[in-house]
Design a protein around this motif. Structure first.
Motif, PDB file in Angstrom:
ATOM      1  N   GLU A   4      -7.044   6.666  -1.378  1.00 55.80           N
ATOM      2  CA  GLU A   4      -6.001   5.495  -0.891  1.00 55.80           C
ATOM      3  C   GLU A   4      -6.060   5.748   0.649  1.00 55.80           C
ATOM      4  O   GLU A   4      -5.996   4.790   1.369  1.00 55.80           O
ATOM      5  N   LYS A  59       0.978  -1.292  -0.059  1.00 56.46           N
ATOM      6  CA  LYS A  59      -0.018   0.079   0.033  1.00 56.46           C
ATOM      7  C   LYS A  59       0.819   1.257   0.133  1.00 56.46           C
ATOM      8  O   LYS A  59       0.624   2.281  -0.785  1.00 56.46           O
ATOM      9  N   ILE A 102       1.067   4.351  -2.705  1.00 64.33           N
ATOM     10  CA  ILE A 102       0.972   5.731  -2.138  1.00 64.33           C
ATOM     11  C   ILE A 102       2.172   6.610  -2.475  1.00 64.33           C
ATOM     12  O   ILE A 102       2.002   7.804  -3.047  1.00 64.33           O
TER      13      ILE A 102
END
Length: 547
Positions: free
Chosen positions: A74, A44, A48
């Protein structure tokens, strides 16, 4: 009827077993996913970081706004503080572009994050400054969604039934508003419609809508998670716990894999497991994981929800752990006692085995002694048998000899009587004065002895010579069976070892016997001691012929 009942029960058992197996499999997958949370978070964060770099490298404001919007989506379930900051960045770009819709969207993003952080007054103040009539139609669903979300949070945290009822009215109104402005073809519309049906307790119709959603939208992971949450809500209302757990597990597994930190499913699943009471360890691990993720995301409203259940689950889990420790301690004591008993048993068994081993050794020694005794008895029996045969041979020989001498004496007496009667005195004197008579008798006696002895021990001469050095063998000459030396040791073989007795038997002087023995000992190929042993063994392994 019985067959139908048995088939029905078997079918129910198979279904229950399959459901249990499927449920356990989902729990195992969740456990593994929780352990792998750092990996999901790492992926993740990489995504990002790539969005942040794209924003930094882009100078077109419209594109920069859209990239910030993607980054906001997100962050909004991952880290609320960061999402709030991105929403503020969006607002600055919107002002630079002088785009009212972008400004409204950014302000609503800010309001959504403030609401999730538990800042309800600030959320309402910010939303109150937005003129709904100026909103683009595409933003109206988002506008009503924020109000709907805030009232859900207020309803969940209401302290009185009056407050809950008031918030419930607002929730219902905003559901209606959302249904009016949302595209009926979208998943969002169908989920809101399902929620409305659940609110009106039309559970069958709600399930039908959710099944349509699963067929139409259940391919992608985010949509799959939302659909699973919808099913779980329906089954919670209908009291179908197993199905509720199943769909909560599916939703929770999806949330964890997508590195969502602000979620509902895992917390609800932990509470369901806690209420069931037999899976407290998982309930504790799940609620603990939910609190850790909510804390990371800065989702204060989620932390409040979790904090209501966490102390109860933790306390119950601690009690269970204490009970298990007590049980374990009791088992430990029992195992210690059993171990001690086992050690004592092993010691006693070892002692007993030693006794048995000692007894076996004694038995073996006794058996060896018995075997040696048997061997000695066999040898003795053999010697006795041999002696018996020797005695039989010599008894026959002695009787025969005595009979012969009696006959000779009788003939001698008659001859002397006849001569004396005839007054042949000179002839009588001549006969009685002749020493050759005795010499001849001794020679005949020795020849008879030799014949009888060799008949008993036919290989005596060969075996005797094997004990002498090469070239020193003793061989009888002429018509003799044995030489004087062989005759001396023949008597030794028969057990007569005293030289004086041998001298008397053979009509030799003791010195002559001694000289014969000494002469033989100088010819020996072995020691004197072994020679004496071997002499007595001659003929032991051979059959003795009958006389």
């Amino acid at each position: 009827m019985k067959k139908i009942l048995v088939s029905l029960l078997f079918s129910l058992f198979i279904q229950y077993t399959y459901a249990q197996s499927q449920e356990d499999s989902l729990f195992i997958l969740i456990d593994k996913a929780i352990a792998n949370r750092p990996d999901f978070a790492s992926k993740k964060n990489l995504h990002i970081d790539s969005l942040k770099k794209a924003i930094l490298n882009n100078s077109v404001l419209e594109e920069k706004f859209e990239l910030n919007n993607t980054l906001f989506n997100e962050y909004k379930h991952y880290n609320l503080d960061s999402a709030l900051q991105i929403a503020k960045n969006k607002k600055l770009i919107a002002f630079q572009l002088s785009n009212q819709n972008m400004q409204y969207q950014s302000e609503m993003n800010i309001a959504e994050m403030l609401g999730k952080m538990g800042m309800y007054k600030e959320t309402f103040d910010l939303m109150g400054r937005i003129n709904k009539s100026n909103l683009d139609k595409s933003l109206l669903p988002y506008y009503y969604h924020i109000f709907h979300s805030i009232y859900i949070l207020l309803w969940q945290n209401a302290l009185s039934n009056e407050e809950k009822l008031e918030y419930q009215i607002h929730l219902s109104q905003y559901k209606d508003s959302l249904l009016q402005v949302t595209d009926p073809k979208t998943l969002a519309f169908k989920l809101i419609l399902s929620g409305k049906l659940v609110e009106n307790k039309q559970y069958a119709a709600a399930l039908e809508i959710m099944n349509q959603c699963r067929i139409e939208f259940g391919q992608n992971e985010p949509e799959k998670i939302m659909i699973a949450n919808g099913f779980a809500e329906i089954y919670e209302k209908t009291g179908e716990i197993e199905l509720e757990k199943k769909y909560l597990s599916i939703a929770a597994l999806g949330d964890i894999k997508r590195a969502v930190k602000s979620y509902v499913a895992l917390r609800k699943l932990a509470i369901v497991l806690f209420k069931e009471g037999y899976n407290l360890e998982r309930a504790y691990n799940y609620i603990k994981c939910a609190m850790e993720d909510a804390t990371y995301a800065k989702a204060r409203f989620r932390m409040i929800e979790i904090s209501e259940a966490l102390p109860i689950i933790t306390a119950t889990y601690d009690i269970k752990m204490k009970e298990e420790k007590d049980i374990l301690f009791k088992y430990l004591i029992l195992i210690s006692i059993l171990s001690s008993a086992l050690v004592v048993f092993i010691v006693l068994l070892f002692k007993q085995l030693r006794k048995i081993s000692f007894g076996q050794r004694i038995i073996e020694l006794k058996n060896d002694e018995l075997l040696a005794t048997n061997n000695q008895l066999k040898k003795l029996n053999k010697k006795l048998s041999e002696a018996d045969q020797v005695k039989e041979a010599y008894i026959g020989y002695v009787f025969n000899l005595c009979s012969t001498y009696i006959d000779k004496l009788e003939n001698y007496r008659v001859d002397l009587y006849t001569k004396l009667k005839s007054k042949q005195i000179d002839e009588v004197v001549r006969i009685t004065g002749n020493s050759s008579l005795v010499t001849n008798e001794i020679r005949e006696f020795l020849q008879n002895f030799d014949a009888v002895f060799l008949n008993i021990y036919p290989d005596f001469i060969e075996d005797f010579n094997n004990l002498l050095k090469d070239g020193e063998q003793i061989v009888p000459k002429g018509g003799d069976f044995l030489t004087p030396e062989l005759r001396v040791f023949a008597l030794v073989r028969l057990g007569i070892t005293d030289s004086s007795k041998i001298a008397i038997f053979l009509h030799y002087s003791p010195q002559t016997v001694y000289n014969y023995k000494l002469k033989v000992k100088t010819k020996l190929a072995i020691s004197k001691e072994e020679f004496l042993i071997r002499i007595h063994q001659i003929g032991n392994q051979k059959d003795i012929k009958s006389t």
